[in-house]
Enzyme design. Structure first.
Site, PDB file in Angstrom:
ATOM      1  N   VAL A   1       0.904  -1.118  -0.096  1.00 15.29           N
ATOM      2  CA  VAL A   1       0.022  -0.085  -0.050  1.00 15.29           C
ATOM      3  C   VAL A   1       0.820   1.204   0.097  1.00 15.29           C
ATOM      4  O   VAL A   1       0.423   2.327  -0.001  1.00 15.29           O
ATOM      5  CB  VAL A   1      -1.081  -0.001   1.056  1.00 15.29           C
ATOM      6  CG1 VAL A   1      -2.091  -1.101   0.880  1.00 15.29           C
ATOM      7  CG2 VAL A   1      -0.380  -0.084   2.510  1.00 15.29           C
TER       8      VAL A   1
ATOM      9  N   THR B   1       7.109 -11.566  -1.224  1.00 15.22           N
ATOM     10  CA  THR B   1       5.986 -11.899  -0.668  1.00 15.22           C
ATOM     11  C   THR B   1       5.992 -13.406   0.089  1.00 15.22           C
ATOM     12  O   THR B   1       6.532 -14.407  -0.549  1.00 15.22           O
ATOM     13  CB  THR B   1       4.826 -11.884  -1.691  1.00 15.22           C
ATOM     14  OG1 THR B   1       3.637 -12.383  -0.804  1.00 15.22           O
ATOM     15  CG2 THR B   1       5.080 -12.575  -2.830  1.00 15.22           C
TER      16      THR B   1
ATOM     17  N   HIS C   1      -4.368  -4.407  -3.192  1.00 13.70           N
ATOM     18  CA  HIS C   1      -4.893  -4.263  -1.580  1.00 13.70           C
ATOM     19  C   HIS C   1      -4.908  -2.913  -1.121  1.00 13.70           C
ATOM     20  O   HIS C   1      -5.198  -2.387  -0.089  1.00 13.70           O
ATOM     21  CB  HIS C   1      -3.919  -4.693  -0.496  1.00 13.70           C
ATOM     22  CG  HIS C   1      -3.787  -6.238  -0.642  1.00 13.70           C
ATOM     23  ND1 HIS C   1      -2.897  -7.029  -0.200  1.00 13.70           N
ATOM     24  CD2 HIS C   1      -4.535  -7.095  -1.401  1.00 13.70           C
ATOM     25  CE1 HIS C   1      -2.996  -8.365  -0.606  1.00 13.70           C
ATOM     26  NE2 HIS C   1      -4.369  -8.495  -1.385  1.00 13.70           N
TER      27      HIS C   1
HETATM   28  C1  BV8 Z   1     -10.529 -12.155  -0.345  1.00 15.27           C
HETATM   29  C2  BV8 Z   1      -4.156  -4.819   4.071  1.00 15.27           C
HETATM   30  C3  BV8 Z   1     -12.492 -12.685  -1.569  1.00 15.27           C
HETATM   31  C4  BV8 Z   1      -3.161  -3.588   3.747  1.00 15.27           C
HETATM   32  C5  BV8 Z   1      -4.038  -6.916   3.472  1.00 15.27           C
HETATM   33  C6  BV8 Z   1     -11.033 -16.743   6.492  1.00 15.27           C
HETATM   34  C7  BV8 Z   1     -11.895 -15.824   6.495  1.00 15.27           C
HETATM   35  C8  BV8 Z   1     -11.745 -14.874   5.803  1.00 15.27           C
HETATM   36  C9  BV8 Z   1     -10.985 -14.591   4.664  1.00 15.27           C
HETATM   37  C10 BV8 Z   1     -10.037 -15.858   4.391  1.00 15.27           C
HETATM   38  C11 BV8 Z   1     -10.014 -16.857   5.373  1.00 15.27           C
HETATM   39  N1  BV8 Z   1      -9.285 -17.714   4.809  1.00 15.27           N
HETATM   40  C12 BV8 Z   1      -8.754 -17.297   3.853  1.00 15.27           C
HETATM   41  C13 BV8 Z   1      -9.237 -16.004   3.549  1.00 15.27           C
HETATM   42  C14 BV8 Z   1      -8.797 -15.070   2.485  1.00 15.27           C
HETATM   43  C15 BV8 Z   1      -7.928 -14.159   3.180  1.00 15.27           C
HETATM   44  C16 BV8 Z   1      -6.565 -14.726   3.530  1.00 15.27           C
HETATM   45  O1  BV8 Z   1      -5.832 -14.975   2.445  1.00 15.27           O
HETATM   46  N2  BV8 Z   1      -6.069 -14.860   4.517  1.00 15.27           N
HETATM   47  C17 BV8 Z   1      -5.028 -15.528   4.957  1.00 15.27           C
HETATM   48  C18 BV8 Z   1      -4.401 -14.773   6.089  1.00 15.27           C
HETATM   49  C19 BV8 Z   1      -5.301 -17.056   5.331  1.00 15.27           C
HETATM   50  N3  BV8 Z   1      -7.753 -13.234   1.923  1.00 15.27           N
HETATM   51  C20 BV8 Z   1      -8.788 -12.150   2.020  1.00 15.27           C
HETATM   52  O2  BV8 Z   1      -9.432 -11.924   2.864  1.00 15.27           O
HETATM   53  C21 BV8 Z   1      -8.524 -11.182   0.921  1.00 15.27           C
HETATM   54  N4  BV8 Z   1     -10.050 -11.124   0.285  1.00 15.27           N
HETATM   55  O3  BV8 Z   1     -10.132 -13.316  -0.077  1.00 15.27           O
HETATM   56  O4  BV8 Z   1     -11.830 -11.915  -0.937  1.00 15.27           O
HETATM   57  C22 BV8 Z   1     -12.391 -12.829  -3.005  1.00 15.27           C
HETATM   58  C23 BV8 Z   1     -11.291 -13.520  -3.466  1.00 15.27           C
HETATM   59  C24 BV8 Z   1     -10.934 -13.460  -4.826  1.00 15.27           C
HETATM   60  C25 BV8 Z   1     -11.764 -13.001  -5.605  1.00 15.27           C
HETATM   61  C26 BV8 Z   1     -13.064 -12.078  -4.988  1.00 15.27           C
HETATM   62  C27 BV8 Z   1     -13.312 -12.285  -3.671  1.00 15.27           C
HETATM   63  C28 BV8 Z   1      -8.284  -9.975   1.026  1.00 15.27           C
HETATM   64  C29 BV8 Z   1      -6.527  -9.962   1.418  1.00 15.27           C
HETATM   65  C30 BV8 Z   1      -6.240  -8.421   1.406  1.00 15.27           C
HETATM   66  C31 BV8 Z   1      -6.072  -8.322   2.984  1.00 15.27           C
HETATM   67  N5  BV8 Z   1      -5.122  -7.009   3.193  1.00 15.27           N
HETATM   68  N6  BV8 Z   1      -3.363  -5.791   3.971  1.00 15.27           N
HETATM   69  C32 BV8 Z   1      -2.152  -3.349   4.599  1.00 15.27           C
HETATM   70  O5  BV8 Z   1      -2.532  -3.285   5.748  1.00 15.27           O
HETATM   71  O6  BV8 Z   1      -1.209  -3.491   4.343  1.00 15.27           O
HETATM   72  S1  BV8 Z   1      -3.029  -8.479   3.332  1.00 15.27           S
HETATM   73  C33 BV8 Z   1      -1.415  -8.029   3.741  1.00 15.27           C
HETATM   74  O7  BV8 Z   1      -0.653  -9.293   3.433  1.00 15.27           O
HETATM   75  C34 BV8 Z   1      -0.736  -6.824   2.908  1.00 15.27           C
HETATM   76  O8  BV8 Z   1      -1.634  -6.387   1.915  1.00 15.27           O
HETATM   77  C35 BV8 Z   1       0.695  -7.689   2.511  1.00 15.27           C
HETATM   78  O9  BV8 Z   1       0.800  -7.373   1.261  1.00 15.27           O
HETATM   79  C36 BV8 Z   1      -0.023  -9.181   2.568  1.00 15.27           C
HETATM   80  C37 BV8 Z   1       0.674 -10.313   2.033  1.00 15.27           C
HETATM   81  O10 BV8 Z   1       2.086 -10.217   2.957  1.00 15.27           O
HETATM   82  P1  BV8 Z   1       3.387 -10.129   2.297  1.00 15.27           P
HETATM   83  O11 BV8 Z   1       3.393  -8.868   1.252  1.00 15.27           O
HETATM   84  O12 BV8 Z   1       3.696 -11.492   1.665  1.00 15.27           O
HETATM   85  O13 BV8 Z   1       4.198  -9.845   3.470  1.00 15.27           O
HETATM   86  P2  BV8 Z   1       4.811 -10.860   4.410  1.00 15.27           P
HETATM   87  O14 BV8 Z   1       5.133 -10.186   5.767  1.00 15.27           O
HETATM   88  O15 BV8 Z   1       3.890 -12.042   4.752  1.00 15.27           O
HETATM   89  O16 BV8 Z   1       5.991 -11.549   3.888  1.00 15.27           O
HETATM   90  C38 BV8 Z   1       6.968 -10.700   3.481  1.00 15.27           C
HETATM   91  C39 BV8 Z   1       8.064 -11.736   2.650  1.00 15.27           C
HETATM   92  O17 BV8 Z   1       8.951 -10.847   2.295  1.00 15.27           O
HETATM   93  C40 BV8 Z   1       8.621 -12.744   3.369  1.00 15.27           C
HETATM   94  O18 BV8 Z   1       8.483 -13.949   2.706  1.00 15.27           O
HETATM   95  C41 BV8 Z   1      10.035 -12.344   3.866  1.00 15.27           C
HETATM   96  O19 BV8 Z   1      10.883 -13.431   3.593  1.00 15.27           O
HETATM   97  C42 BV8 Z   1      10.280 -11.546   2.367  1.00 15.27           C
HETATM   98  N7  BV8 Z   1      11.395 -10.681   2.880  1.00 15.27           N
HETATM   99  C43 BV8 Z   1      11.630  -9.875   3.881  1.00 15.27           C
HETATM  100  N8  BV8 Z   1      12.569  -9.021   3.592  1.00 15.27           N
HETATM  101  C44 BV8 Z   1      13.178  -9.105   2.389  1.00 15.27           C
HETATM  102  C45 BV8 Z   1      12.323 -10.328   1.958  1.00 15.27           C
HETATM  103  N9  BV8 Z   1      12.378 -10.572   0.368  1.00 15.27           N
HETATM  104  C46 BV8 Z   1      13.373  -9.992   0.007  1.00 15.27           C
HETATM  105  N10 BV8 Z   1      14.138  -9.146   0.337  1.00 15.27           N
HETATM  106  C47 BV8 Z   1      13.927  -8.511   1.700  1.00 15.27           C
HETATM  107  N11 BV8 Z   1      14.946  -7.667   1.876  1.00 15.27           N
END
Ligand code: BV8
Length: 229
Positions: free
Chosen positions: A90, A173, A106
Site C-alpha cells: 500500500v 511475498t 490491496h
Molecule cells: C478475499 C491490507 C474474497 C493492507 C492486506 C478466512 C476468513 C476470511 C478470509 C479468508 C479466510 N481464509 C482465507 C481467507 C482469504 C484471506 C486470506 O488470504 N487470509 C489469509 C491470512 C489466510 N484473503 C482475503 O480476505 C482477501 N480477500 O479473499 O476476498 C475474494 C477473493 C478473490 C476474488 C473475489 C473475492 C483480502 C486480502 C487483503 C488483505 N489485506 N493488507 C495493509 O494493511 O497493508 S494483506 C497483507 O498481507 C498486506 O497487503 C501484504 O501485502 C499481504 C501479504 O503479505 P506479504 O506482502 O507477503 O508480506 P509478509 O510479511 O507476509 O512476507 C514478506 C516476505 O518478504 C517474506 O517472505 C520475507 O521472507 C520476504 N522478505 C523480507 N525482507 C526481504 C524479503 N524479500 C526480499 N528482500 C528482503 N529484504
C-alpha cells in the site's frame, strides 16, 4: 514480445525501512490482524485503525525506493513487451521509482475512500474517523485499503494479464494471503515461466520453476539485467 507480470509484497519495501507483516517483529507481531485490517475491526474501533494507517502513511511518505523498485522501473522502461506490477503493498515506492504500470490490489495509503458513495480522493497525511467525503459530504471517509474479507481491486485486469503472461515473478511475498498467493498457479496454467525472488522460500515456493534467494535489492537488479541482456 514477452509480457511480464510481477507480484510484489512487503519484502520489496523492507530495505526501504517499511515493516513487513510476518517477519520477526513484523506488523502482525505488533497488532492483531482482526483489530486493524478487517472491516469489523474498523467498525469496532475506528480510531485504532485510522491511527494504524496514519502511522504507516507517515512512514511511507518518508521512505525512498530501493534498488529493487528502481530495477523494476528500469525493466518497464527498456523491456520491449508489456510489464505490469501487481503489488500487495500500500506504499507508493514503485511509483516513486518511476514505475507507471502498477495495480494496487490491496489499496493504497495515499488514497481515501468514502464508505458511503465510493468516491476516492488523495488521503491527507492524517485521517480521522468521521472525516467528511468531499463528494457526498457524509462523515464516512476510510482508508482506501482492502481489508481481510474484502474483495481485492482490479481482479479482472489482473487475471487477464496473468492469462497472457510469458513470465510471472513474485518478489518479497510470503505467499500467505489469497487470492495473490494463487496467482502463480494461474500463470503456470497458461504456460508462463514462474520465478520467485525472496529472502527465503515462500509458502508457495514449490509452484515456481525458478528461485533466487537473497535480498531484493541484490536479486532483483541481477534478474532484470539478465532479462534486458
Ligand atoms: C478475499 C491490507 C474474497 C493492507 C492486506 C478466512 C476468513 C476470511 C478470509 C479468508 C479466510 N481464509 C482465507 C481467507 C482469504 C484471506 C486470506 O488470504 N487470509 C489469509 C491470512 C489466510 N484473503 C482475503 O480476505 C482477501 N480477500 O479473499 O476476498 C475474494 C477473493 C478473490 C476474488 C473475489 C473475492 C483480502 C486480502 C487483503 C488483505 N489485506 N493488507 C495493509 O494493511 O497493508 S494483506 C497483507 O498481507 C498486506 O497487503 C501484504 O501485502 C499481504 C501479504 O503479505 P506479504 O506482502 O507477503 O508480506 P509478509 O510479511 O507476509 O512476507 C514478506 C516476505 O518478504 C517474506 O517472505 C520475507 O521472507 C520476504 N522478505 C523480507 N525482507 C526481504 C524479503 N524479500 C526480499 N528482500 C528482503 N529484504
Amino acid at each position: 514480445m514477452s509480457k511480464i507480470v510481477i507480484l510484489t509484497g512487503a519484502g520489496i519495501s523492507a530495505e526501504s525501512g517499511l515493516g513487513t507483516f510476518r517477519d520477526e517483529g513484523g506488523l502482525w507481531a505488533q497488532h492483531r490482524i482482526e483489530d486493524v485490517a478487517t472491516p469489523e475491526g474498523f467498525a469496532r474501533n475506528p480510531n485504532l485503525v485510522v491511527d494504524f494507517y496514519n502511522a504507516r502513511r507517515a512512514q511511507a511518505a518518508e521512505a525512498s525506493p530501493n534498488a529493487a523498485h528502481d530495477a523494476l522501473a528500469r525493466l518497464e522502461r527498456h523491456h520491449k513487451g508489456e510489464v505490469l506490477i501487481v503489488t500487495q503493498n500500500v506504499d507508493d515506492l514503485h511509483e516513486k521509482a518511476g514505475s507507471q504500470n502498477v495495480v494496487h490490489m490491496h489499496g493504497a495509503l495515499n488514497s481515501a475512500l468514502c464508505a458511503r458513495c465510493e468516491n476516492r480522493w488523495p488521503a491527507p497525511l492524517r485521517m480521522a474517523p468521521g472525516d467528511a467525503c468531499p463528494s457526498c459530504a457524509a462523515p464516512s471517509a476510510r482508508p482506501d485499503i482492502v481489508w481481510f474479507g474484502e474483495i481485492p481491486y482490479q481482479m479482472e485486469r489482473i487475471e487477464a494479464a496473468l492469462s497472457r503472461a510469458n513470465i510471472f515473478a513474485a518478489v518479497g511475498t510470503s505467499g500467505n494471503v489469497y487470492p495473490a498467493a494463487g496467482f502463480v498457479q494461474l500463470a503456470r496454467m497458461t504456460g508462463a515461466r514462474t520465478v520467485e525472488l525472496n529472502l527465503e522460500p515462500s509458502v508457495t515456493v514449490s509452484d515456481f520453476e525458478e528461485t533466487h534467494f537473497g535480498k531484493a535489492s541484490e536479486t532483483v537488479p541481477k534478474w532484470v539485467d539478465n532479462l534486458l541482456r
